[in-house]
Every structure is written in structure tokens, then in C-alpha cells.
Design an enzyme around this catalytic site. Sequence first.
Site, mmCIF file in Angstrom:
data_model
loop_
_atom_site.group_PDB
_atom_site.id
_atom_site.type_symbol
_atom_site.label_atom_id
_atom_site.label_comp_id
_atom_site.label_asym_id
_atom_site.label_seq_id
_atom_site.Cartn_x
_atom_site.Cartn_y
_atom_site.Cartn_z
ATOM 1 N N GLU A 161 1.060 -0.684 -0.120
ATOM 2 C CA GLU A 161 -0.090 -0.056 0.309
ATOM 3 C C GLU A 161 1.144 1.059 -0.084
ATOM 4 O O GLU A 161 1.908 1.424 0.717
ATOM 5 C CB GLU A 161 -0.471 0.303 0.984
ATOM 6 N N PHE A 162 0.863 1.880 -0.468
ATOM 7 C CA PHE A 162 1.403 3.668 -1.360
ATOM 8 C C PHE A 162 0.879 4.793 -0.347
ATOM 9 O O PHE A 162 1.060 6.015 -0.650
ATOM 10 C CB PHE A 162 2.240 3.878 -2.482
ATOM 11 N N LEU A 163 0.080 4.750 0.613
ATOM 12 C CA LEU A 163 -0.929 5.860 0.891
ATOM 13 C C LEU A 163 -0.732 6.550 2.127
ATOM 14 O O LEU A 163 0.617 6.136 2.269
ATOM 15 C CB LEU A 163 -2.541 5.452 0.909
ATOM 16 N N ARG A 164 -0.795 7.984 1.305
ATOM 17 C CA ARG A 164 -0.186 8.824 3.246
ATOM 18 C C ARG A 164 -1.325 8.883 4.437
ATOM 19 O O ARG A 164 -2.153 9.446 3.182
ATOM 20 C CB ARG A 164 0.307 10.110 2.019
ATOM 21 N N LYS A 211 8.332 -1.328 -2.236
ATOM 22 C CA LYS A 211 7.747 -0.884 -1.209
ATOM 23 C C LYS A 211 8.695 -0.570 -0.678
ATOM 24 O O LYS A 211 8.980 0.482 -0.147
ATOM 25 C CB LYS A 211 6.268 -1.272 -0.339
ATOM 26 N N GLY A 269 9.628 11.807 9.955
ATOM 27 C CA GLY A 269 8.994 11.026 11.239
ATOM 28 C C GLY A 269 8.110 10.127 10.158
ATOM 29 O O GLY A 269 7.905 9.335 9.609
ATOM 30 N N CYS A 313 6.565 5.443 9.086
ATOM 31 C CA CYS A 313 6.921 4.256 7.728
ATOM 32 C C CYS A 313 8.032 4.530 7.877
ATOM 33 O O CYS A 313 8.699 3.561 7.040
ATOM 34 C CB CYS A 313 6.104 4.618 6.929
ATOM 35 N N LYS A 343 10.815 2.616 9.435
ATOM 36 C CA LYS A 343 10.948 1.072 10.085
ATOM 37 C C LYS A 343 11.469 1.175 8.627
ATOM 38 O O LYS A 343 11.976 -0.438 8.809
ATOM 39 C CB LYS A 343 9.812 1.052 10.500
HETATM 40 P P1 NAD Z 1 -1.349 0.139 13.253
HETATM 41 O O1 NAD Z 1 -0.139 0.002 13.963
HETATM 42 O O2 NAD Z 1 -2.470 1.589 12.748
HETATM 43 O O3 NAD Z 1 -2.772 -0.572 12.850
HETATM 44 C C1 NAD Z 1 -2.924 -2.652 12.551
HETATM 45 C C2 NAD Z 1 -3.766 -2.343 13.127
HETATM 46 O O4 NAD Z 1 -3.678 -4.602 13.446
HETATM 47 C C3 NAD Z 1 -3.889 -2.300 14.760
HETATM 48 O O5 NAD Z 1 -5.785 -1.562 14.633
HETATM 49 C C4 NAD Z 1 -3.650 -3.619 15.880
HETATM 50 O O6 NAD Z 1 -4.764 -4.266 16.890
HETATM 51 C C5 NAD Z 1 -4.870 -4.533 14.028
HETATM 52 N N1 NAD Z 1 -3.941 -6.045 14.672
HETATM 53 C C6 NAD Z 1 -2.405 -6.639 14.951
HETATM 54 N N2 NAD Z 1 -2.966 -7.567 15.034
HETATM 55 C C7 NAD Z 1 -3.837 -8.502 14.609
HETATM 56 C C8 NAD Z 1 -4.617 -10.109 14.310
HETATM 57 N N3 NAD Z 1 -3.862 -11.280 14.525
HETATM 58 N N4 NAD Z 1 -6.094 -9.684 14.056
HETATM 59 C C9 NAD Z 1 -6.212 -8.753 13.900
HETATM 60 N N5 NAD Z 1 -6.416 -6.864 14.231
HETATM 61 C C10 NAD Z 1 -4.479 -7.397 14.251
HETATM 62 O O7 NAD Z 1 -1.056 -0.145 11.497
HETATM 63 P P2 NAD Z 1 -0.978 0.773 9.879
HETATM 64 O O8 NAD Z 1 -0.035 1.890 9.868
HETATM 65 O O9 NAD Z 1 -2.713 0.600 9.368
HETATM 66 O O10 NAD Z 1 0.021 -0.181 9.050
HETATM 67 C C11 NAD Z 1 -0.014 -1.569 8.648
HETATM 68 C C12 NAD Z 1 0.580 -2.194 7.498
HETATM 69 O O11 NAD Z 1 0.758 -1.111 6.554
HETATM 70 C C13 NAD Z 1 2.351 -1.809 7.970
HETATM 71 O O12 NAD Z 1 3.087 -2.811 7.788
HETATM 72 C C14 NAD Z 1 2.891 -0.375 7.412
HETATM 73 O O13 NAD Z 1 4.292 -0.341 7.572
HETATM 74 C C15 NAD Z 1 1.930 -0.350 6.511
HETATM 75 N N6 NAD Z 1 1.583 0.698 5.564
HETATM 76 C C16 NAD Z 1 1.089 1.864 6.713
HETATM 77 C C17 NAD Z 1 1.141 3.417 6.094
HETATM 78 C C18 NAD Z 1 0.630 4.343 7.195
HETATM 79 O O14 NAD Z 1 0.360 5.645 6.517
HETATM 80 N N7 NAD Z 1 0.122 3.939 7.944
HETATM 81 C C19 NAD Z 1 1.365 3.621 4.712
HETATM 82 C C20 NAD Z 1 1.675 2.454 4.042
HETATM 83 C C21 NAD Z 1 1.696 1.078 4.615
#
Ligand code: NAD
Length: 453
Positions: free
Chosen positions: A149-152, A205, A258, A261, A264
Site C-alpha cells: 500500500e502506498f497511501l499517505r 515498497k 517521521g 513508515c 522503520k
Molecule cells: P496500525 O498500527 O495503525 O494498525 C494495525 C492494526 O492491526 C491495529 O489496529 C492492531 O490492533 C491490528 N492487529 C494486529 N494484529 C492483529 C491480528 N492478528 N488480528 C487482527 N488485528 C490485528 O498500522 P498501520 O499504520 O495501518 O500499518 C499497517 C501496515 O501497513 C504496516 O505494515 C505499515 O508499514 C503499512 N503501511 C502503513 C502506511 C501508513 O501510512 N500508516 C502506509 C502504507 C503502508
Amino acid sequence: MRIVVIGTGYVGLVSGACLADFGHEVVCVDQSSAKIAELSRGQIPIHEPGLEGLVARNLGRNLNFSTDAPANVAGADLVILAVGTPSSEDGKAELGHLFQAVEEVVPHLRGGATLVVKSTVPVGTARRIRQRAAQLPCPPRFVLVSNPEFLREGSAIRDFNEPDRIVIGHGEGESPATIRAIYAQLLARGVPLVEMSNEAAELCKYASNTFLALRVAYVNEMADFCEAVGVDIASVVQGMALDRRIGHHYFQPGPGFGGSCFSKDISALLYTAHEAGLDLRIGSAVKQANSLRKQGLAKRVARAAGGTLKGKSIAVLGLAFKANTDDMRDSAALNLIADLRSRGVTVRTYDPAARPPALAGVTGCSSLAEAITGTDAAVIMTEWDEFRSMDLAAVAKLMRKPVVVDFRNLFPLSKAKAAGITYHSLGRATVRHQPEGQTALPQGESLPLPVPA
Ligand code: NAD
């Protein structure tokens, strides 16, 4: 299409809500029952523009929430894993949540269903998922797709609905037809879909995020150079960014990147490269440059505040790592607050969306005016519109000393001069307030700010 999304964080919730809005039948699952209870009432646990309305429009119809993965997965055509993949101490991507989700989901998949990894995961993870699935009792046959996923955050809904491309990784001979179908509206509008191996999609990614971080680190370095030689970074950026080979995205100086993403993902990329016997020098330099930048913020504030910080009161404006989100993960504001506290500063914070950290000596304020009143300096950390539109002259009247340190370059220098404040920004001359009766600096009001040691 019946879709289950596992993990309702920034990515899972936005993806689930957007897919429901496309007309699919979506159940978003999270292990946090408190979060699911909130969401089921239409309350949104994160600040993301437009998300509340989008969820409200679909809730109870084709968008539902649950804590029960097995029950929902059984009837799904496609299951999306969107759980967190945080960094461990050594930089390795922590895949505990992901594999827990795999173990919960795979035994209940119906034969032929598609399992989609949307979480950001290191190269080789799809292969490991296959191996893990094979060890589970009676694993069904399923298609495994990597769909990074590439959303911001802050523009997540628009980014999901108008992506530059959709990246699909799959194994040889496996059909990604189901995932193509969920994005049918986007494909019909001409959004490019790029198919590749699972490994290439996984790496794509990390390589993208590291490259974007590199641009930020580079423009920050150029801003420091501009400060040292008395050149305006805005002119340099403008002259560079109009070159279509360079462009203007992720190309504004700031306090250091910061968010959940960039840091990490660079760490995970470096870790996996190291495992493969490679030392990624550019990635390492980006990581180091950014952490030095964040460590140097308090020094810059100290210089702006007259050398010493001990006993001063400073307003930190903005806590979120960027505007239009409440996400403070790895936010430079948190580094600055910790450094200011260790130097004996009393900190007052204000952010339009993010919650202030509960720390001794840090007062969370509910308005900009409240935060800056009586302070010795105000530091802008996040590029919120509310800060961009503030009246600098009115701000100066509320402060003990009219000193603004702007780590987002929100104001033209002319505005700061007209407001009669001392104004420090990045890669630009410092505007110095001249108290009445004092003579102006030679050649007007500006002096370059020395680059931090
Ligand atoms: P987040 O921490 O906001 O949310 C993760 C959710 O998953 C939490 O609500 C947690 O309770 C839930 N969870 C964990 N284990 C679970 C399980 N076994 N069953 C059900 N729920 C479970 O994470 P995020 O920021 O949405 O990021 C998710 C992934 O997407 C990461 O790998 C991140 O690197 C990637 N990503 C994030 C962004 C961003 O802007 N935040 C953008 C692109 C990609």
C-alpha cells in the site's frame, strides 16, 4: 466481492472503507475489541480527513466490524492482511502480528480464496507465509498476493482512490483475477496495474519509501548548506523542482522525517540487505542524516532563544509527524520535546488533532493562543494550515519574547519582518526583531543562521 480486512489501523480501516464504498461487501476485523466497539458505533479512532463520512455512509450496509476473524474469513473471496509490522530494536521488521494473523486466517479460508498481504513486509515474506501455511492442519489451496500500500496519512482516501499505480505480486501460474476484480473501478479509470513476483512487490515498497526519505534527507542537507552560505533554499528548490526529472514531491526542508513508515522501512531494508550480504550505503546515510537532524533541533532552538534554554518556557506547535493526521509515531516533535525537557525547558504543546504526551513539565494546551502565551519562543513542528494562517504580529504580542522557530518554512520572510518578530526558519536568512531604540543590523534585518555542529 466479499472481502475481509484484518487490522483496522490507518491502512486497514481506510482500505476497508474505500473498498466498501466501491460496492464490495467488507468486514474489517481487529483484535482490539475496544476499537471494534468504537467503529461499530461509527466512531473513528484516528484523525483522517473524510474517513468518518465514508464509514458512516457504508456502516451496517456493506461495511461491518468484527473481532472474529475465523467466522468472517470462511465466506470471503479475498482476505487482506493490514496488520502492523513495526521495527524491532535491531531494525528487523517485526512480523509477529502478521504470522499470528496468517495462523488465524489460513485454516478458515475457503478453497481458491485469495490472501492479500498489504502490510509492508520484507522480501521473502510471501514465501515464508506459504511455508507456514503448509504446516497448518489441512491448509486450503489459496492464491497469495502481495499488494503493498502506498497511501499517505492525511490524504489516505484520495491516495487509495487515485493511486499512481497498483502493485500486484504473485507466484508463477497463480491468477490475480480476484484482486484485479476488487480494483475494477480504478482499472477502468486507467490506473496502471503492475504485476510482478511476490518478492519484487515486497521490495518495491521498501525501495520506494527509502527513495522518498532520501529526497527529504537531501533537501534538508541542501537547506543546511544554504544557511552556511547565505542562500535561500526556496529559490534552490524552485529552480530544481521545475526540472521534471526532479519534481517537487517530498522536497521541502523540515525537522526530519517521521511517521510510522520511513524510519522503520529503511531499517528493515538495511537489515534484509545485510542478511543478503550487502551494505546499503545510501540507505544507511539517509537514516543517519535524519537522526542527526532530529538530534540537532534543540540546539537550533537554543540559538534562536539566545543561547541557553534552561528555565525557559517554549511552545511546541504541532505534535503529529505531518499535517492532517494525529499520528505521532516517530514524530520529530517528540524528539524535540524530550531534548528540551532534558535542558530544563518548560514545554507547552498544541496540535489540532494529536493528543499531547503525558510527560512531566509538558503542558498540553487546547488552543494555539493558550500554548504561546508567556513563552520565550514558539517552535513550529507540523505544517498544519492553522499555523500557516496565524497572525504573527498577534502571536508576538502574547509571547514573552517574540521568537518563532519555523521548522516548516511556513512564512515568507517579508511577513515575519512586517510582524516585528525574530524568525528562524530552515535554509533561509534569520529575521531579527529590533527592539525600539536599538540600531538595525547592517544591510537590513537578516543574518544567516549557522549550521548546527
Ligand atoms: P496500525 O498500527 O495503525 O494498525 C494495525 C492494526 O492491526 C491495529 O489496529 C492492531 O490492533 C491490528 N492487529 C494486529 N494484529 C492483529 C491480528 N492478528 N488480528 C487482527 N488485528 C490485528 O498500522 P498501520 O499504520 O495501518 O500499518 C499497517 C501496515 O501497513 C504496516 O505494515 C505499515 O508499514 C503499512 N503501511 C502503513 C502506511 C501508513 O501510512 N500508516 C502506509 C502504507 C503502508
